[in-house]
Scaffold this motif. Sequence first.
Motif, PDB file in Angstrom:
ATOM      1  N   TYR A  63      18.869  43.025  43.730  1.00 27.47           N
ATOM      2  CA  TYR A  63      19.131  42.162  42.489  1.00 27.47           C
ATOM      3  C   TYR A  63      20.139  43.159  41.274  1.00 27.47           C
ATOM      4  O   TYR A  63      20.644  43.372  40.608  1.00 27.47           O
ATOM      5  N   TYR A  64      19.096  43.825  41.129  1.00 18.86           N
ATOM      6  CA  TYR A  64      19.534  45.312  40.493  1.00 18.86           C
ATOM      7  C   TYR A  64      20.741  45.983  40.632  1.00 18.86           C
ATOM      8  O   TYR A  64      21.757  46.297  39.470  1.00 18.86           O
ATOM      9  N   MET A  65      21.054  46.077  41.728  1.00 17.12           N
ATOM     10  CA  MET A  65      22.190  46.513  42.154  1.00 17.12           C
ATOM     11  C   MET A  65      23.315  45.669  41.745  1.00 17.12           C
ATOM     12  O   MET A  65      24.292  46.154  41.576  1.00 17.12           O
ATOM     13  N   GLU A  66      23.305  44.634  41.730  1.00 16.52           N
ATOM     14  CA  GLU A  66      24.595  43.107  41.621  1.00 16.52           C
ATOM     15  C   GLU A  66      24.788  43.272  40.533  1.00 16.52           C
ATOM     16  O   GLU A  66      25.359  42.999  40.028  1.00 16.52           O
ATOM     17  N   ARG A  67      23.147  42.831  39.738  1.00 19.43           N
ATOM     18  CA  ARG A  67      23.933  42.954  38.311  1.00 19.43           C
ATOM     19  C   ARG A  67      24.527  44.127  37.365  1.00 19.43           C
ATOM     20  O   ARG A  67      25.251  43.964  37.184  1.00 19.43           O
ATOM     21  N   ILE A  68      23.939  45.185  38.488  1.00 16.01           N
ATOM     22  CA  ILE A  68      24.435  46.788  37.582  1.00 16.01           C
ATOM     23  C   ILE A  68      26.156  46.711  38.219  1.00 16.01           C
ATOM     24  O   ILE A  68      26.895  46.575  37.443  1.00 16.01           O
ATOM     25  N   ALA A  69      26.273  46.232  39.322  1.00 16.33           N
ATOM     26  CA  ALA A  69      28.290  45.908  39.206  1.00 16.33           C
ATOM     27  C   ALA A  69      28.674  44.289  39.345  1.00 16.33           C
ATOM     28  O   ALA A  69      29.900  45.022  38.363  1.00 16.33           O
ATOM     29  N   ALA A  70      27.836  43.655  38.663  1.00 16.04           N
ATOM     30  CA  ALA A  70      28.463  42.689  37.777  1.00 16.04           C
ATOM     31  C   ALA A  70      29.046  42.835  36.767  1.00 16.04           C
ATOM     32  O   ALA A  70      30.249  43.048  35.919  1.00 16.04           O
ATOM     33  N   GLU A  71      27.900  44.022  36.148  1.00 11.86           N
ATOM     34  CA  GLU A  71      28.341  44.710  34.309  1.00 11.86           C
ATOM     35  C   GLU A  71      29.746  45.878  34.884  1.00 11.86           C
ATOM     36  O   GLU A  71      30.806  45.703  33.575  1.00 11.86           O
ATOM     37  N   GLU A  72      29.148  46.651  35.338  1.00 13.44           N
ATOM     38  CA  GLU A  72      30.833  47.208  35.437  1.00 13.44           C
ATOM     39  C   GLU A  72      32.200  46.441  35.504  1.00 13.44           C
ATOM     40  O   GLU A  72      32.892  46.974  35.693  1.00 13.44           O
ATOM     41  N   ALA A  73      31.800  45.235  36.483  1.00  8.58           N
ATOM     42  CA  ALA A  73      32.661  44.399  36.652  1.00  8.58           C
ATOM     43  C   ALA A  73      33.599  44.011  35.984  1.00  8.58           C
ATOM     44  O   ALA A  73      34.500  42.980  35.449  1.00  8.58           O
ATOM     45  N   GLY A  74      32.143  43.862  34.686  1.00  5.43           N
ATOM     46  CA  GLY A  74      32.842  42.882  33.215  1.00  5.43           C
ATOM     47  C   GLY A  74      32.582  41.578  33.777  1.00  5.43           C
ATOM     48  O   GLY A  74      32.968  40.038  33.155  1.00  5.43           O
ATOM     49  N   LEU A  75      31.847  41.019  34.890  1.00  2.39           N
ATOM     50  CA  LEU A  75      31.669  39.970  35.101  1.00  2.39           C
ATOM     51  C   LEU A  75      30.648  38.939  34.281  1.00  2.39           C
ATOM     52  O   LEU A  75      30.308  38.023  34.217  1.00  2.39           O
ATOM     53  N   VAL A  76      29.159  39.411  33.890  1.00  6.81           N
ATOM     54  CA  VAL A  76      28.235  39.578  32.685  1.00  6.81           C
ATOM     55  C   VAL A  76      28.586  40.887  31.726  1.00  6.81           C
ATOM     56  O   VAL A  76      28.828  41.952  32.082  1.00  6.81           O
ATOM     57  N   ASP A  77      28.158  40.655  30.663  1.00 10.64           N
ATOM     58  CA  ASP A  77      27.446  40.757  29.425  1.00 10.64           C
ATOM     59  C   ASP A  77      26.526  42.466  29.740  1.00 10.64           C
ATOM     60  O   ASP A  77      25.858  41.996  30.535  1.00 10.64           O
TER      61      ASP A  77
END
Length: 650
Positions: free
Chosen positions: A529-543
Amino acid sequence: MAFVQFSQVSLAFGDRNILKNVSVNLMTGTKAALTGANGAGKSTLIKVMAGLVPPDSGNRVAQKDARIAYLPQSGLTHHGCTLKEEADRAFQFGYELQAQIDSLGSQLEKGQGNTEQLLMRQSELISQLEESGWHRREATAESVLLGLGFSHEDLSRQTEEFSGGWQMRIALAKALMQNPDILLLDEPTNYLDIEARTWLESFLQNYKGAFLLVSHDRYFLDVTVNEVYELFGGDLKRYKGNFSHYEEVREVELKTLIAEYEKQQDEIAKLEDFIRRFGVQATKAAQAQERQKQLDKILAKKIEIPESLKKIHFKFPPAPHSGNLVIRTKGLSKSYDGKRNVIDNLDLTVEKGELLVVAGRNGAGKSTLLRMLAGIDPLSNGEIVLGSGVKIGYFSQDNAETIKGSESILDYVESHAPTELIPKVRDMLGSFLFRGDDVFKPLNVLSGGEKSRIALLHLLLSPNNLLILDEPTNHLDMHSKDVLMNALKDFGGTVIFVSHDRGFIEGLATKVLELKNGCHREFPGDYKYYMERIAAEEAGLVDVPENLKGTQSAVKNQESPVPEKSAGKLSWEEQKKQEAEKRKAEKEVARLEAEIAKAEEEKSLLEAKMGQPEVYSNGAKAKEVQGKIDSVSARLDQLNADWEAAMENL
């Protein structure tokens, strides 16, 4: 296509066969792992492939001009120049090629030799130099060095200033920069943190040449290789698929052998027990001798199986009872120079049963935090509060320094083991890579890695309820990591740990504390979950939280497993749903494309059949075949329409 081929290669050390008629072919596109028990001869085989160790018999053939780069496990050092200058030495082959090109040019100018042959050879070398990427060497060097964790400032540092682990990173970087045709890597992840490992995974996934590597990191192997070679008893066998698939196939393959092995082990134990109990009694001497003969016959045909398939499982001593609150920090800070805080204003609460991994790049303060929590390092500010009944056990590589003396490994461990675990000490030592006569080695002759494994086992045998572990998987093979992870899962207490082994982290952690750029965040979920969250942040999908944007101050920010939807962006649930729909659409497109290809092939065969004299000259047969063609054509029209719809969804 570059290649290195081995046919019927054999090599023996004394009376032990390391390689027995081994054949293997490494060619462009090969992405392979080499596995086997410790001591099976993996490093020796790689050295033979690299041309560093000659075999006793067999052939090694390498394509002309094929470039091979080899990285050993350890032992390489660099000195006498800056990191940037050392990196440039990786491109020596290019300088040599350029010198040959210049020499040929000089001969052509002077009219020496056969002009056509000289031009042809010069053209070959120019093409080879261009394909090698030599002209882009400065950009390549910087990209590789930064990917492996070096900074821009490091480029101007003298190489002798780097520690042993960083020296091996330099060696790895040089091997990768060469862009060789064949890359041979022996334990390349040993000295890499998880960020550098992730970069190396991506590099190898996109690598155009061939590589063969040895690693004890299952996750790393799973995402980089598509075939596995197992070296066992001198024999080499190839398995298609990633490492997990190899393990599944191998376990099924050896199911019968394992059952026979276990049956034989029981028989050996019973015979040895009888001989031990009655061998000295005169009335039983004849029977004991008979049992010894039986034992000798069995041992002469003793079944051996890979260590990775011996399922050893044991539980550590029960964790003493503690309160639900295990450890809490308030405003915890640490500075070594009085100016910059490595840890700054950390508020952290760890509860009973949590398995907390501390994540972050090298230098982020992970080990510093663990030492403070364990009471090893003093605090600069703040406080640490322990819960009721908490007893801390701390492990780091420094623990190895406490392992000394003339007593044997077995005696040392047994003297520290609870009474109920003494019968299992040999199994425990085996799972920590001390097998056979190794257990009788005196402590004073052990290497640093061996002492570290003993220190870890010693700690785990102690009655603690909070384990603070700094890189516990160093010096362990894949099987030992599995044993350790399963034992920690069954551990009734609490664990705070740092590791660079992603598979180990994903299998163990239930909570993540990230240290980054002086900031820290908690993620109440597993590492995936942590890696998915970080990847989503880097992709601009979440703030990204505001306090992490361009600030170096450490402000705690609790993350919710399901973040709130921000304006103009998808929520985590919506993002996951969208990704799932995309994967589903991709699978449907792939399925339809396969069906279309199959139908087109079927139609082509039918049309070819219609052109045969025995068909078109026979009205009934021609009508039958034409009917099938019409049916396939209608199916193709529908498949193409479905494909277009699926592409729209995608």
